[in-house]
Design an enzyme around this catalytic site. Structure first.
Site, mmCIF file in Angstrom:
data_model
loop_
_atom_site.group_PDB
_atom_site.id
_atom_site.type_symbol
_atom_site.label_atom_id
_atom_site.label_comp_id
_atom_site.label_asym_id
_atom_site.label_seq_id
_atom_site.Cartn_x
_atom_site.Cartn_y
_atom_site.Cartn_z
ATOM 1 N N LYS A 85 0.802 -1.212 -0.074
ATOM 2 C CA LYS A 85 0.065 0.027 0.030
ATOM 3 C C LYS A 85 0.764 1.225 -0.036
ATOM 4 C CE LYS A 85 -1.596 1.440 4.058
ATOM 5 N NZ LYS A 85 -1.115 3.088 4.449
ATOM 6 N N ASN A 86 1.833 1.333 0.818
ATOM 7 C CA ASN A 86 2.728 2.408 1.077
ATOM 8 C C ASN A 86 3.639 2.770 -0.017
ATOM 9 O OD1 ASN A 86 1.193 3.216 3.389
ATOM 10 N ND2 ASN A 86 2.796 2.281 4.671
ATOM 11 N N CYS A 112 -4.178 12.715 13.386
ATOM 12 C CA CYS A 112 -4.645 11.352 12.950
ATOM 13 C C CYS A 112 -4.433 10.776 14.545
ATOM 14 C CB CYS A 112 -4.222 10.879 12.106
ATOM 15 S SG CYS A 112 -2.731 10.022 12.153
ATOM 16 N N ARG A 125 1.430 14.554 13.405
ATOM 17 C CA ARG A 125 1.890 14.551 11.966
ATOM 18 C C ARG A 125 1.968 15.628 11.246
ATOM 19 N NH1 ARG A 125 -0.639 8.865 9.903
ATOM 20 N NH2 ARG A 125 1.386 8.993 8.334
ATOM 21 N N ASP A 185 5.509 0.664 11.681
ATOM 22 C CA ASP A 185 4.174 0.142 11.281
ATOM 23 C C ASP A 185 3.991 -1.585 11.750
ATOM 24 O OD1 ASP A 185 3.336 2.261 10.061
ATOM 25 O OD2 ASP A 185 3.951 1.716 8.005
ATOM 26 N N ILE A 211 9.028 6.961 16.191
ATOM 27 C CA ILE A 211 8.627 7.722 15.262
ATOM 28 C C ILE A 211 7.460 8.685 15.645
ATOM 29 C CG2 ILE A 211 8.055 7.630 12.750
ATOM 30 C CD1 ILE A 211 10.570 6.379 12.984
ATOM 31 N N ARG A 271 -8.092 -0.623 5.202
ATOM 32 C CA ARG A 271 -7.333 0.289 4.415
ATOM 33 C C ARG A 271 -6.127 -0.209 4.121
ATOM 34 N NH1 ARG A 271 -7.156 6.046 7.572
ATOM 35 N NH2 ARG A 271 -5.750 6.210 5.712
HETATM 36 C C1 EPZ Z 1 4.475 6.973 6.174
HETATM 37 O O1 EPZ Z 1 3.867 8.027 6.628
HETATM 38 C C2 EPZ Z 1 3.524 5.815 5.997
HETATM 39 N N1 EPZ Z 1 2.603 6.009 5.312
HETATM 40 C C3 EPZ Z 1 3.101 5.221 7.364
HETATM 41 O O2 EPZ Z 1 2.457 4.186 7.356
HETATM 42 C C4 EPZ Z 1 4.513 5.059 8.214
HETATM 43 O O3 EPZ Z 1 3.943 4.587 9.732
HETATM 44 C C5 EPZ Z 1 5.411 6.237 8.376
HETATM 45 O O4 EPZ Z 1 5.584 6.575 6.688
HETATM 46 C C6 EPZ Z 1 6.655 5.838 9.048
HETATM 47 O O5 EPZ Z 1 7.248 4.864 8.192
HETATM 48 C C7 EPZ Z 1 2.687 6.030 3.840
HETATM 49 O O6 EPZ Z 1 3.582 5.662 3.303
HETATM 50 C C8 EPZ Z 1 1.273 6.161 3.263
HETATM 51 P P1 EPZ Z 1 6.619 10.336 8.116
HETATM 52 P P2 EPZ Z 1 4.547 9.451 6.662
HETATM 53 O O7 EPZ Z 1 6.520 11.564 7.353
HETATM 54 O O8 EPZ Z 1 5.126 9.674 5.406
HETATM 55 C C9 EPZ Z 1 6.854 13.687 11.264
HETATM 56 C C10 EPZ Z 1 0.555 2.724 8.033
HETATM 57 O O9 EPZ Z 1 0.139 2.237 9.097
HETATM 58 N N2 EPZ Z 1 7.067 14.624 10.319
HETATM 59 O O10 EPZ Z 1 7.897 9.328 7.810
HETATM 60 O O11 EPZ Z 1 3.090 10.316 7.123
HETATM 61 C C11 EPZ Z 1 5.886 12.744 11.882
HETATM 62 O O12 EPZ Z 1 4.939 13.273 12.694
HETATM 63 C C12 EPZ Z 1 1.061 4.027 7.893
HETATM 64 O O13 EPZ Z 1 0.550 2.037 6.797
HETATM 65 C C13 EPZ Z 1 7.084 15.995 10.763
HETATM 66 O O14 EPZ Z 1 7.281 16.314 11.705
HETATM 67 O O15 EPZ Z 1 5.293 9.536 7.684
HETATM 68 C C14 EPZ Z 1 6.645 11.635 12.146
HETATM 69 O O16 EPZ Z 1 6.637 11.851 13.739
HETATM 70 C C15 EPZ Z 1 0.590 5.192 8.982
HETATM 71 N N3 EPZ Z 1 6.825 16.961 9.706
HETATM 72 C C16 EPZ Z 1 7.633 11.364 11.538
HETATM 73 O O17 EPZ Z 1 7.900 12.684 10.837
HETATM 74 C C17 EPZ Z 1 6.670 16.433 8.348
HETATM 75 O O18 EPZ Z 1 6.570 17.440 7.452
HETATM 76 C C18 EPZ Z 1 7.773 10.595 10.443
HETATM 77 O O19 EPZ Z 1 6.571 10.598 9.346
HETATM 78 C C19 EPZ Z 1 6.497 15.133 8.030
HETATM 79 C C20 EPZ Z 1 6.756 14.197 9.142
#
Ligand code: EPZ
Length: 427
Positions: free
Chosen positions: A22-23, A125, A130, A314, A336, A406
């Site tokens: 999915k991701n 969320c 996030r 995840d 994370i 999902r």
């Molecule tokens: C991706 O989310 C995945 N989603 C998530 O999978 C996964 O948990 C996550 O990466 C971490 O591996 C998809 O790929 C669609 P991040 P993403 O930006 O991209 C902070 C699942 O269950 N951050 O790497 O949203 C954020 O708050 C899902 O399938 C900022 O501070 O994750 C988090 O603490 C849930 N500012 C950390 O970075 C930003 O602009 C990592 O988030 C962006 C992120």
């Protein structure tokens, strides 16, 4: 609303074909916005989030059609052709984005192709606040002018984006994807440092290269992109879902079972395999994937979630379920997301002994879990409740199953085919 009923105690054995990730699929679909030629994606999983992304892309003007049968070349997923001949709308509206925060990944491609994008801010969320500040900073570095007004990210680059050096202050999967896609159509060279190295990003980079992008350093923490004037169509096969695979590996281990996971690659899940082996699980490579079996009580092991190649956040909830009946204690630290422990009160209702201290949970293994009605709060939390249900005495009812749908394709069918007593009940 559907519920899943599980009668625990069955040993699982058999084969499970792992679906497309999915991701990986979601940003790949968004990449179709970068070209006026068709992008054919093979092995797309049939999931609610994929339909949500398809609806959003259709709204933006992408023509989506079936491109080949399910099951071709041994894949279970569908092949879709995504053709963004012309972008007819550059706004990703609140109504579509609030359903799935990954929708924000259309921002970079829309801006790069059209010089304008208006994407609703996704909001918080269940697992954390996030923010999307890194997406905005990275695109600003490429020359975008961005305003946040009325709950929207309003991004403009009337004269096109310009290559630049951007160091991500912290690792972000989504921000890396957005900035990488935008950099492909920027003028000149972009050097993106401290990028996320998740296999889903590598998959995206390979697809972009097939579309004509010039990207160096794929798989490393620095990507060097030579911008090109246009990208063309391509055909790309989505990688297997390492999180789905990890979840079923844990199902095999917890039930003292023996399951072959078809289609997974060991190098995409080494940190998970190492932890499972440390806990007492047997894992061997096969011609088609990995065989996971277990014939002893598991030992408690400590886990810390980290960006790839570390242990994935995840799989943190599922690991907690796995450790809930292990011999000894295990410390599970989430580095994370700040609020990814929603599954713990539900697991506790099934008899798990888990205490949360800040970013860590201490799991003291118990002799057995008992079935109970439990509620899914997010995708991976729901998966952990299903795992717990597989070994609990009696019946477990998992409600709010739409969270599972999902990200897991036909979870009850895949587990039932290996001997689990599990069914979906329409209430
Ligand atoms: C991706 O989310 C995945 N989603 C998530 O999978 C996964 O948990 C996550 O990466 C971490 O591996 C998809 O790929 C669609 P991040 P993403 O930006 O991209 C902070 C699942 O269950 N951050 O790497 O949203 C954020 O708050 C899902 O399938 C900022 O501070 O994750 C988090 O603490 C849930 N500012 C950390 O970075 C930003 O602009 C990592 O988030 C962006 C992120």
């Amino acid at each position: 609303m559907d519920k899943i009923r599980i009668r625990g105690g069955k040993r699982l054995s058999g084969k499970i074909r792992i679906s497309g990730a999915k991701n990986a699929a979601l940003p790949l679909m968004a990449a179709s916005l970068l070209t006026d030629e068709p992008l054919v994606l093979v092995n797309l999983p049939q999931l609610a989030d994929i339909s949500t992304m398809a609806n959003l892309l259709t709204h933006l003007g992408v023509d989506i059609s079936m491109a080949g049968e399910t099951g071709k070349d041994g894949h279970t997923g569908r092949s879709l052709s995504l053709h963004a001949r012309e972008i007819t709308d550059t706004t990703a509206p609140y109504d579509l984005v609030r359903r799935m925060r990954a929708s924000v990944v259309v921002l970079g491609p829309l801006l790069a192709r059209s010089g304008h994008a208006r994407v609703s801010l996704p909001g918080g969320c269940a697992i954390g606040t996030r923010p999307v500040d890194l997406h905005i900073k990275g695109l600003t570095q490429l020359g975008a002018e961005i305003d946040l007004t009325g709950g929207y990210i309003d991004a403009k680059a009337p004269n096109g984006l310009v290559g630049a050096h951007f160091v991500f202050p912290t690792v972000s999967v989504g921000a890396t994807e957005n900035v990488l896609m935008a950099a492909c159509l920027a003028k000149g060279e972009s050097v993106l440092s401290n990028v996320a190295r998740e296999p889903e990003i590598t998959d995206l980079a390979h697809c972009l290269v097939a579309m004509g992008a010039k990207i160096g350093g794929i798989g490393s923490d620095t990507l060097i992109v030579q911008g090109v004037e246009r990208l063309h169509g391509a055909e790309h096969t989505v990688i297997a879902d390492r999180i789905e695979a990890g979840t079923y590996a844990m199902a095999a281990a917890m039930t003292g079972g023996d399951i072959e996971l078809i289609g997974v690659q060991l190098d995409l899940m080494e940190s998970v395999v190492d932890k499972l082996i440390e806990a007492g699980v047997k894992i061997e490579k096969t011609d088609q994937g990995l065989r996971v079996s277990c014939d002893t009580r598991l030992r408690g092991v400590d886990v810390m979630t980290e960006p790839f190649p570390g242990f994935p956040t995840d799989l943190q909830a599922q690991m907690t379920a796995l450790m809930s009946t292990a011999d000894g204690a295990s410390m599970i630290t989430e580095s994370i997301f700040e609020n990814r422990f929603m599954h713990i009160p539900e697991l506790a209702r099934m008899g798990a002994n888990v205490t949360v201290h800040g970013a860590s949970s201490l799991v003291r293994g118990v002799g057995a879990l008992t079935g109970a009605p439990v509620m899914a709060t997010d995708l991976r939390a729901s998966a952990s409740l299903v795992l717990a249900g597989l070994i609990a005495d009696g019946e477990t009812w998992v409600s709010r199953v739409y969270h599972i749908d999902r990200g897991y394709e036909r979870i009850e069918e895949k587990l039932a085919a290996c001997g689990a007593d599990i069914e979906r009940v329409d209430e």
